[in-house]
Design a protein around this motif. Structure first.
Motif, PDB file in Angstrom:
ATOM      1  N   GLN A 137      43.590  51.032 -17.223  1.00 28.71           N
ATOM      2  CA  GLN A 137      44.171  51.487 -15.928  1.00 28.71           C
ATOM      3  C   GLN A 137      43.303  52.292 -15.390  1.00 28.71           C
ATOM      4  OE1 GLN A 137      45.874  49.187 -14.728  1.00 28.71           O
ATOM      5  NE2 GLN A 137      47.997  48.723 -16.058  1.00 28.71           N
ATOM      6  N   ALA A 138      42.385  53.311 -15.848  1.00 26.56           N
ATOM      7  CA  ALA A 138      41.631  54.192 -15.329  1.00 26.56           C
ATOM      8  C   ALA A 138      40.356  53.499 -14.868  1.00 26.56           C
ATOM      9  CB  ALA A 138      41.285  55.112 -16.414  1.00 26.56           C
ATOM     10  N   LEU A 139      40.001  52.243 -14.924  1.00 25.72           N
ATOM     11  CA  LEU A 139      38.884  51.847 -14.782  1.00 25.72           C
ATOM     12  C   LEU A 139      38.782  52.090 -12.999  1.00 25.72           C
ATOM     13  CD1 LEU A 139      38.329  48.799 -16.958  1.00 25.72           C
ATOM     14  CD2 LEU A 139      36.731  50.813 -17.001  1.00 25.72           C
ATOM     15  N   THR A 140      37.711  52.186 -12.497  1.00 26.49           N
ATOM     16  CA  THR A 140      37.534  52.429 -11.098  1.00 26.49           C
ATOM     17  C   THR A 140      37.117  51.006 -10.443  1.00 26.49           C
ATOM     18  OG1 THR A 140      35.194  52.706 -10.910  1.00 26.49           O
ATOM     19  CG2 THR A 140      36.368  54.716 -11.380  1.00 26.49           C
ATOM     20  N   PRO A 141      37.638  50.926  -9.078  1.00 26.84           N
ATOM     21  CA  PRO A 141      37.202  49.592  -8.515  1.00 26.84           C
ATOM     22  C   PRO A 141      35.869  49.397  -8.600  1.00 26.84           C
ATOM     23  CG  PRO A 141      38.870  50.830  -7.127  1.00 26.84           C
ATOM     24  CD  PRO A 141      38.463  51.545  -8.260  1.00 26.84           C
ATOM     25  N   ALA A 142      34.902  50.208  -8.574  1.00 26.07           N
ATOM     26  CA  ALA A 142      33.543  50.008  -8.806  1.00 26.07           C
ATOM     27  C   ALA A 142      33.265  49.238  -9.890  1.00 26.07           C
ATOM     28  CB  ALA A 142      33.023  51.197  -8.355  1.00 26.07           C
ATOM     29  N   GLN A 143      33.868  49.877 -10.965  1.00 25.89           N
ATOM     30  CA  GLN A 143      33.578  49.557 -12.325  1.00 25.89           C
ATOM     31  C   GLN A 143      34.175  48.144 -12.346  1.00 25.89           C
ATOM     32  OE1 GLN A 143      35.551  52.938 -14.279  1.00 25.89           O
ATOM     33  NE2 GLN A 143      33.486  52.835 -15.786  1.00 25.89           N
ATOM     34  N   GLN A 144      35.173  47.679 -11.970  1.00 26.05           N
ATOM     35  CA  GLN A 144      35.764  46.311 -12.031  1.00 26.05           C
ATOM     36  C   GLN A 144      34.708  45.495 -11.198  1.00 26.05           C
ATOM     37  OE1 GLN A 144      39.959  45.993 -11.551  1.00 26.05           O
ATOM     38  NE2 GLN A 144      40.390  48.245 -11.780  1.00 26.05           N
ATOM     39  N   GLN A 145      34.467  45.736 -10.151  1.00 26.43           N
ATOM     40  CA  GLN A 145      33.467  45.047  -9.270  1.00 26.43           C
ATOM     41  C   GLN A 145      32.305  44.562 -10.186  1.00 26.43           C
ATOM     42  OE1 GLN A 145      34.313  43.335  -6.545  1.00 26.43           O
ATOM     43  NE2 GLN A 145      32.194  42.438  -6.457  1.00 26.43           N
ATOM     44  N   GLN A 146      31.617  45.725 -10.621  1.00 24.36           N
ATOM     45  CA  GLN A 146      30.535  45.508 -11.462  1.00 24.36           C
ATOM     46  C   GLN A 146      30.593  44.422 -12.580  1.00 24.36           C
ATOM     47  OE1 GLN A 146      29.108  48.996 -13.303  1.00 24.36           O
ATOM     48  NE2 GLN A 146      26.999  48.525 -13.303  1.00 24.36           N
ATOM     49  N   MET A 147      31.718  44.452 -13.108  1.00 28.36           N
ATOM     50  CA  MET A 147      32.107  43.545 -14.176  1.00 28.36           C
ATOM     51  C   MET A 147      32.219  41.937 -13.980  1.00 28.36           C
ATOM     52  SD  MET A 147      34.037  45.723 -17.413  1.00 28.36           S
ATOM     53  CE  MET A 147      35.125  46.622 -16.362  1.00 28.36           C
ATOM     54  N   GLN A 148      32.716  42.076 -12.535  1.00 25.74           N
ATOM     55  CA  GLN A 148      32.939  40.539 -12.176  1.00 25.74           C
ATOM     56  C   GLN A 148      31.723  39.868 -12.180  1.00 25.74           C
ATOM     57  OE1 GLN A 148      35.557  39.311 -11.220  1.00 25.74           O
ATOM     58  NE2 GLN A 148      36.893  40.872 -10.616  1.00 25.74           N
ATOM     59  N   SER A 149      30.328  40.322 -12.208  1.00 22.83           N
ATOM     60  CA  SER A 149      29.110  39.698 -12.083  1.00 22.83           C
ATOM     61  C   SER A 149      28.488  39.459 -13.649  1.00 22.83           C
ATOM     62  CB  SER A 149      28.250  40.327 -11.184  1.00 22.83           C
ATOM     63  OG  SER A 149      27.870  41.769 -11.511  1.00 22.83           O
ATOM     64  N   MET A 150      29.106  40.148 -14.681  1.00 28.16           N
ATOM     65  CA  MET A 150      28.662  40.181 -15.993  1.00 28.16           C
ATOM     66  C   MET A 150      28.842  38.730 -16.671  1.00 28.16           C
ATOM     67  SD  MET A 150      29.500  43.908 -17.170  1.00 28.16           S
ATOM     68  CE  MET A 150      28.960  45.441 -16.547  1.00 28.16           C
ATOM     69  N   PRO A 151      28.302  38.429 -17.595  1.00 26.15           N
ATOM     70  CA  PRO A 151      28.334  37.323 -18.323  1.00 26.15           C
ATOM     71  C   PRO A 151      29.777  37.818 -19.363  1.00 26.15           C
ATOM     72  CG  PRO A 151      26.353  38.165 -19.163  1.00 26.15           C
ATOM     73  CD  PRO A 151      26.820  38.908 -17.665  1.00 26.15           C
ATOM     74  N   PRO A 152      30.492  36.876 -19.865  1.00 30.48           N
ATOM     75  CA  PRO A 152      31.628  37.217 -20.696  1.00 30.48           C
ATOM     76  C   PRO A 152      31.495  38.098 -21.855  1.00 30.48           C
ATOM     77  CG  PRO A 152      31.818  34.737 -19.918  1.00 30.48           C
ATOM     78  CD  PRO A 152      30.509  35.459 -19.657  1.00 30.48           C
ATOM     79  N   LEU A 153      30.234  38.161 -22.471  1.00 36.36           N
ATOM     80  CA  LEU A 153      30.227  38.860 -23.601  1.00 36.36           C
ATOM     81  C   LEU A 153      30.005  40.253 -23.253  1.00 36.36           C
ATOM     82  CD1 LEU A 153      30.043  38.949 -26.640  1.00 36.36           C
ATOM     83  CD2 LEU A 153      27.351  38.278 -26.490  1.00 36.36           C
ATOM     84  N   LYS A 154      29.136  40.326 -22.120  1.00 34.53           N
ATOM     85  CA  LYS A 154      28.719  41.699 -21.584  1.00 34.53           C
ATOM     86  C   LYS A 154      30.094  42.277 -21.247  1.00 34.53           C
ATOM     87  CE  LYS A 154      26.189  45.269 -20.305  1.00 34.53           C
ATOM     88  NZ  LYS A 154      25.593  45.972 -21.316  1.00 34.53           N
ATOM     89  N   VAL A 155      31.264  41.459 -20.500  1.00 32.15           N
ATOM     90  CA  VAL A 155      32.286  42.239 -20.293  1.00 32.15           C
ATOM     91  C   VAL A 155      33.034  42.770 -21.344  1.00 32.15           C
ATOM     92  CG1 VAL A 155      34.522  41.874 -19.180  1.00 32.15           C
ATOM     93  CG2 VAL A 155      32.234  40.553 -18.061  1.00 32.15           C
ATOM     94  N   VAL A 156      33.044  41.960 -22.514  1.00 31.51           N
ATOM     95  CA  VAL A 156      33.803  42.338 -23.740  1.00 31.51           C
ATOM     96  C   VAL A 156      33.023  43.502 -24.128  1.00 31.51           C
ATOM     97  CG1 VAL A 156      34.088  41.569 -26.048  1.00 31.51           C
ATOM     98  CG2 VAL A 156      34.702  40.129 -24.147  1.00 31.51           C
ATOM     99  N   GLN A 157      31.837  43.567 -24.282  1.00 31.67           N
ATOM    100  CA  GLN A 157      31.134  44.735 -24.850  1.00 31.67           C
ATOM    101  C   GLN A 157      31.490  46.074 -24.066  1.00 31.67           C
ATOM    102  OE1 GLN A 157      27.343  42.661 -24.841  1.00 31.67           O
ATOM    103  NE2 GLN A 157      27.089  43.734 -26.778  1.00 31.67           N
TER     104      GLN A 157
END
Length: 246
Positions: free
Chosen positions: A147-167
């Motif tokens: 829940q502490a992830l920032t909007p910027a972090q969440q936005q950045q992960m939107q463009s990552m491939p699934p495995l990178k998001v998991v990591q």
């Protein structure tokens, strides 16, 4: 894989995981009592753990009563159940040899569930249930960091491939340190979380359950292949086990 990895679902409404059908009441007649079965010499049945096609099973593989849980490692309802149920379930039911307990990961929150499942099953088969129990004891810390992830972090992960998001989420949640403290070396943990083949294997039970259309939320319990309607607490599940003859 993207079908179970939407970041929005992973990071929003983390409490919305329970969807049990029915009201938890049953009019079915109680089964005849099941006879206890002695464990192998020098062991308790709860120490007998095996990898199954869809999850991990604890207890007598030939138990008359086969309990299966589809659970999410980030689901607060699953966490509340586990913290109340684990000890009485193992001591009073699994260790009698009457009941086996199989846990199947259901990725109701997508990438965070995948990150935890990939890491927490990276050690020995015997370590899976102790780490699962500790996952639920530590669950609030994982959720707080999500829940502490920032909007910027969440936005950045939107463009990552699934495995990178998991990591990325594994790191942000503190999950690598969590398993490291429980006997899984960091190098091995990072190898496990970097494997696309492992991601697909860990996600497979969720995909199979979705294809079968039999899971509406977590936790969902089955006793001898029949769903236990509405059961989300230990009191409700224990009543169903007793009706089954445990």
């Amino acid at each position: 894989m993207k079908s179970i990895l939407p970041l929005a679902a992973a990071l929003v409404s983390l409490a919305a995981c329970s969807g049990g059908a029915g009201d938890g009441n049953s009019t079915a007649a109680a089964a005849s009592p099941v006879v206890a079965v002695a464990a192998p010499a020098g062991k308790a049945w709860s120490d007998v753990v095996a990898k199954t096609e869809e999850g991990y099973r604890m207890g007598n593989p030939d138990a008359a009563i086969k309990l299966v849980e589809y659970g999410s490692r980030t689901c607060p309802v699953c966490g509340a159940f586990a913290r109340e149920a684990f000890q009485p379930l193992t001591k009073n039911y699994v260790d009698t040899g009457k009941v086996s307990f199989e846990f199947r990961d259901y990725m109701v929150h997508g990438a965070p569930d995948l990150a935890l499942a990939m890491l927490e099953t990276c050690g020995s088969t015997e370590s899976v249930f102790p780490i699962l129990e500790q996952n639920y004891a530590n669950q609030s810390a994982f959720l707080d960091r999500l829940q502490a992830l920032t909007p910027a972090q969440q936005q950045q992960m939107q463009s990552m491939p699934p495995l990178k998001v998991v990591q990325t989420l594994a790191q942000e949640m503190g999950a690598i340190d969590f398993v490291k403290q429980r006997g899984i070396p960091e190098a091995k943990a990072r190898e496990c979380i970097a494997s696309q083949a492992r991601l697909e294997a860990v996600a497979k039970p969720t995909e199979a359950a979705n294809a079968a259309g039999k899971i509406t939320g977590t936790p969902t319990f089955f006793i001898n292949d029949a769903v236990v309607p509405g059961a989300v607490t230990w009191e409700q599940l224990e009543a169903a086990l007793k009706r089954a003859g445990a």
